[in-house]
Design a protein around this motif. Structure first.
Motif, mmCIF file in Angstrom:
data_model
loop_
_atom_site.group_PDB
_atom_site.id
_atom_site.type_symbol
_atom_site.label_atom_id
_atom_site.label_comp_id
_atom_site.label_asym_id
_atom_site.label_seq_id
_atom_site.Cartn_x
_atom_site.Cartn_y
_atom_site.Cartn_z
ATOM 1 N N SER A 175 -3.809 -9.288 -13.047
ATOM 2 C CA SER A 175 -2.610 -9.002 -12.429
ATOM 3 C C SER A 175 -1.624 -10.084 -12.143
ATOM 4 O O SER A 175 -0.207 -9.900 -11.871
ATOM 5 C CB SER A 175 -3.018 -8.662 -10.639
ATOM 6 O OG SER A 175 -3.556 -9.634 -10.125
ATOM 7 N N TYR A 176 -2.018 -11.386 -12.743
ATOM 8 C CA TYR A 176 -1.009 -12.435 -12.414
ATOM 9 C C TYR A 176 0.007 -12.412 -13.721
ATOM 10 O O TYR A 176 0.944 -13.261 -13.873
ATOM 11 C CB TYR A 176 -1.778 -13.645 -12.607
ATOM 12 C CG TYR A 176 -2.155 -14.320 -11.491
ATOM 13 C CD1 TYR A 176 -1.500 -14.929 -10.494
ATOM 14 C CD2 TYR A 176 -3.501 -13.952 -10.960
ATOM 15 C CE1 TYR A 176 -1.896 -15.305 -9.381
ATOM 16 C CE2 TYR A 176 -4.024 -14.434 -9.806
ATOM 17 C CZ TYR A 176 -3.291 -15.170 -8.974
ATOM 18 O OH TYR A 176 -3.646 -15.664 -7.710
ATOM 19 N N VAL A 177 -0.145 -11.516 -14.625
ATOM 20 C CA VAL A 177 0.782 -11.039 -15.789
ATOM 21 C C VAL A 177 2.131 -10.742 -15.008
ATOM 22 O O VAL A 177 3.070 -11.004 -15.566
ATOM 23 C CB VAL A 177 0.427 -9.943 -16.515
ATOM 24 C CG1 VAL A 177 1.495 -9.408 -17.479
ATOM 25 C CG2 VAL A 177 -0.852 -10.295 -17.169
ATOM 26 N N ILE A 178 2.273 -10.084 -13.735
ATOM 27 C CA ILE A 178 3.247 -9.725 -13.111
ATOM 28 C C ILE A 178 4.385 -11.127 -12.701
ATOM 29 O O ILE A 178 5.464 -11.069 -12.773
ATOM 30 C CB ILE A 178 2.984 -9.081 -11.895
ATOM 31 C CG1 ILE A 178 2.305 -7.875 -12.032
ATOM 32 C CG2 ILE A 178 4.106 -8.919 -10.861
ATOM 33 C CD1 ILE A 178 1.733 -7.118 -10.961
ATOM 34 N N PHE A 237 0.867 -1.138 0.172
ATOM 35 C CA PHE A 237 0.004 -0.172 0.137
ATOM 36 C C PHE A 237 0.854 1.282 0.058
ATOM 37 O O PHE A 237 0.530 2.239 -0.763
ATOM 38 C CB PHE A 237 -0.768 0.036 1.286
ATOM 39 C CG PHE A 237 -1.980 1.044 1.501
ATOM 40 C CD1 PHE A 237 -2.931 1.139 0.446
ATOM 41 C CD2 PHE A 237 -1.752 2.279 2.124
ATOM 42 C CE1 PHE A 237 -3.861 2.385 0.481
ATOM 43 C CE2 PHE A 237 -2.485 3.327 2.024
ATOM 44 C CZ PHE A 237 -3.593 3.375 1.478
ATOM 45 N N PHE A 238 1.819 1.287 0.951
ATOM 46 C CA PHE A 238 2.939 2.307 0.855
ATOM 47 C C PHE A 238 3.453 2.628 -0.508
ATOM 48 O O PHE A 238 3.282 3.813 -1.046
ATOM 49 C CB PHE A 238 3.851 2.166 1.925
ATOM 50 C CG PHE A 238 4.871 3.025 1.822
ATOM 51 C CD1 PHE A 238 4.929 4.233 2.689
ATOM 52 C CD2 PHE A 238 6.310 3.116 1.398
ATOM 53 C CE1 PHE A 238 5.532 5.340 2.490
ATOM 54 C CE2 PHE A 238 7.116 3.894 1.676
ATOM 55 C CZ PHE A 238 6.856 5.260 2.062
ATOM 56 N N LYS A 261 3.357 -11.729 -4.974
ATOM 57 C CA LYS A 261 2.277 -11.253 -3.943
ATOM 58 C C LYS A 261 2.335 -9.642 -3.699
ATOM 59 O O LYS A 261 1.313 -9.087 -3.977
ATOM 60 C CB LYS A 261 2.116 -11.998 -2.864
ATOM 61 C CG LYS A 261 0.705 -11.625 -1.979
ATOM 62 C CD LYS A 261 0.702 -12.542 -0.775
ATOM 63 C CE LYS A 261 -0.550 -12.312 -0.030
ATOM 64 N NZ LYS A 261 -0.761 -13.079 1.173
ATOM 65 N N ILE A 262 3.529 -9.381 -3.137
ATOM 66 C CA ILE A 262 3.694 -7.936 -2.747
ATOM 67 C C ILE A 262 3.507 -6.873 -4.198
ATOM 68 O O ILE A 262 2.950 -5.860 -3.891
ATOM 69 C CB ILE A 262 5.152 -7.643 -2.107
ATOM 70 C CG1 ILE A 262 5.046 -8.452 -0.943
ATOM 71 C CG2 ILE A 262 5.231 -6.155 -2.164
ATOM 72 C CD1 ILE A 262 6.478 -8.348 -0.225
ATOM 73 N N ILE A 263 4.109 -7.608 -5.204
ATOM 74 C CA ILE A 263 4.266 -6.581 -6.432
ATOM 75 C C ILE A 263 2.530 -6.493 -6.884
ATOM 76 O O ILE A 263 2.136 -5.479 -7.469
ATOM 77 C CB ILE A 263 5.000 -7.015 -7.499
ATOM 78 C CG1 ILE A 263 6.519 -7.296 -6.883
ATOM 79 C CG2 ILE A 263 4.892 -6.295 -8.681
ATOM 80 C CD1 ILE A 263 7.624 -7.600 -7.734
ATOM 81 N N LEU A 298 12.088 -4.427 -8.491
ATOM 82 C CA LEU A 298 11.327 -4.747 -7.042
ATOM 83 C C LEU A 298 11.738 -6.424 -6.803
ATOM 84 O O LEU A 298 12.269 -6.861 -5.848
ATOM 85 C CB LEU A 298 10.041 -4.517 -7.010
ATOM 86 C CG LEU A 298 9.342 -3.190 -6.985
ATOM 87 C CD1 LEU A 298 7.944 -3.331 -6.877
ATOM 88 C CD2 LEU A 298 10.016 -2.669 -5.733
ATOM 89 N N LYS A 299 11.771 -7.220 -8.001
ATOM 90 C CA LYS A 299 11.906 -8.500 -7.867
ATOM 91 C C LYS A 299 13.594 -8.869 -7.636
ATOM 92 O O LYS A 299 13.641 -9.638 -6.716
ATOM 93 C CB LYS A 299 11.502 -9.240 -9.284
ATOM 94 C CG LYS A 299 10.033 -9.491 -9.483
ATOM 95 C CD LYS A 299 9.656 -10.282 -10.461
ATOM 96 C CE LYS A 299 8.371 -10.634 -10.510
ATOM 97 N NZ LYS A 299 7.700 -11.640 -11.532
ATOM 98 N N SER A 300 14.375 -8.039 -8.106
ATOM 99 C CA SER A 300 15.918 -8.103 -7.853
ATOM 100 C C SER A 300 16.252 -7.797 -6.574
ATOM 101 O O SER A 300 17.028 -8.141 -5.943
ATOM 102 C CB SER A 300 16.534 -7.288 -8.950
ATOM 103 O OG SER A 300 16.210 -5.858 -8.534
ATOM 104 N N LEU A 301 15.321 -6.979 -6.182
ATOM 105 C CA LEU A 301 15.384 -6.581 -4.393
ATOM 106 C C LEU A 301 14.728 -7.483 -3.361
ATOM 107 O O LEU A 301 15.049 -7.266 -2.415
ATOM 108 C CB LEU A 301 15.022 -5.180 -4.213
ATOM 109 C CG LEU A 301 15.711 -3.797 -4.999
ATOM 110 C CD1 LEU A 301 14.820 -2.750 -4.904
ATOM 111 C CD2 LEU A 301 17.113 -3.719 -4.576
ATOM 112 N N GLY A 302 14.080 -8.753 -3.875
ATOM 113 C CA GLY A 302 13.732 -9.569 -3.191
ATOM 114 C C GLY A 302 12.161 -9.667 -3.067
ATOM 115 O O GLY A 302 11.645 -10.301 -2.278
#
Length: 409
Positions: free
Chosen positions: A394-397, A5-6, A316-318, A308-312
């Motif tokens: 959203s599952y495209v992510i 959310f942030f 789900k978060i993305i 974001l993925k490379s940062l861990g």
């Protein structure tokens, strides 16, 4: 802290996002949601107003429940029943009943100097609720009935359509002929003229003193055509009809307006189907636009997703980041849509911007009735459905590779 959310709040309000090529797409998505929810709300507001207007007119003419002789007589004239003070008192003390009145009807031919017309005289007494007629009175006044007057009042209230057909106005005298053996005639003075737009009643119904009907039919003062019963709550119509029927003598029957005028209520039920179709179509339009906007936003932020993925960050978060982002757009669309719909309702209710053909729609303007609970449910339902529609795209992510995404240009 909810990380998704942030990040979503910072992402949506960032200067870069406001200058991106997705800005017009986002605006179109918000506009689509706004128009969809406003059309759905306006449909409900207008339909509720339309139904309440028709209900009030039908009830105004014949009340919710009618108690009459148990017979298969289908004519405009009643078979007499004996006035029962006990039944009358039982109706009055019923907390669900707002009014009880005795009436009787008799068909006849009304004549002016140049025209004749077939009508039905509805005889009423001092207990008759004239509030409906007063609301729809266009000239003159309602009947001035009094208990201490023995003679029948020679005044009638007619509709504007009847007055126009006969070429008469308030204060004129007209004659009414009753086809019986021998033929009888009565002279009446027009005390008032009403107009409801409900032609099924306006074209045939006039109001007069019940004593005329009793004398013409050779009834005693204790004989009447029927009791008309009005309820506080229309929702209790079926249950109250059954209760009243169970309390009556074997020779009396209780019928309600849905049974007396099924064609009107079947027609109103069809309007519910029309609104349901509009709601479904608008939900599909709004949801498809939000799906399109979400996919375009994801496409624009591909490098951001890879970072974001490379940062861990996990999928789900993305996914939640973009879902929050999309739901924020939905919320804005709902907000503006509510303003449009309620603004329309306010303007129409106070200024009658949109008129109707009274001969077709039984009213001269688009009716408005705001019931907050259905509108609240509609807003909540739209928000939830849009959310459910957005989950799948959203599952495209999850298919985006961090390495390929960081190279994406």
């Amino acid at each position: 802290m909810n990380i998704s959310f942030f990040i979503a709040s910072r992402l949506f309000n960032s200067k870069e996002n406001k200058n991106s090529y997705t800005k017009p797409i986002i605006r179109i998505a918000i506009l689509a949601i706004s128009l969809s929810i406003s059309l759905m709300m306006i449909s409900i507001i207008v339909l509720n107003g339309f139904k309440k207007e028709i209900y009030s007119k039908v009830v105004g003419f014949s009340s919710h429940i009618k108690v009459l002789n148990f017979s298969d007589n289908q004519s405009f004239e009643n078979d007499p029943i004996n006035f029962n003070q006990k039944n009358y008192n039982d109706f009055i003390i019923n907390p669900n009943i707002s009014n009880v009145q005795i009436v009787a009807t008799k068909a006849g031919i009304i004549k002016s100097k140049d025209e004749i017309l077939g009508v039905v005289l509805k005889g009423v007494s001092t207990d008759y609720d004239f509030s409906f007629l007063k609301e729809n009175l266009v000239s003159g006044k309602v009947l001035s009935l009094k208990d201490d007057i023995i003679d029948a009042l020679n005044e009638i209230v007619i509709s504007r359509s009847i007055a126009k057909s006969l070429g008469v106005s308030v204060g004129d005298e007209i004659s009414m002929y009753f086809m019986q053996n021998p033929v009888r005639v009565r002279k009446f003075t027009i005390s008032g003229i009403y107009n409801t737009g409900l032609v099924e009643f306006d074209d045939v119904l006039i109001f007069g003193d019940i004593k005329h009907v009793q004398k013409l039919n050779n009834w005693s003062e204790k004989q009447i055509g029927s009791y008309e019963i009005s309820l506080h709550d229309f929702a209790s119509l079926d249950s109250e009809t059954q209760k009243i029927y169970d309390s009556l003598d074997f020779n009396l029957n209780a019928t309600n307006i849905k049974e007396s005028y099924p064609q009107i209520f079947d027609w109103l039920a069809l309007q519910d189907l029309n609104v349901l179709v509009i709601i479904i179509l608008m939900l599909i339009v709004g949801s498809v636009n939000m799906i399109t906007a979400l996919l375009i936003i994801i496409l624009e932020k591909t490098q951001f997703i890879g970072l974001l993925k490379s940062l861990g960050a996990n999928n789900k978060i993305i996914r939640n980041i973009f879902l929050y982002n999309s739901l924020y757009l939905v919320s804005r669309g709902l907000f503006f849509g509510n303003i449009i719909a309620l603004g329309f309702a306010f303007l129409q209710k106070n200024f009658s911007l949109f008129k109707l053909n009274e001969e077709i729609y039984f009213m001269s303007k688009v009716p408005i009735s705001i019931d907050l609970l259905p509108l609240l449910y509609l807003n909540i339902g739209t928000f939830v459905i849009c959310y459910l529609f957005l989950i799948i795209p959203s599952y495209v992510i999850t298919k985006i590779s961090p390495i390929k995404a960081l190279r994406f240009e």
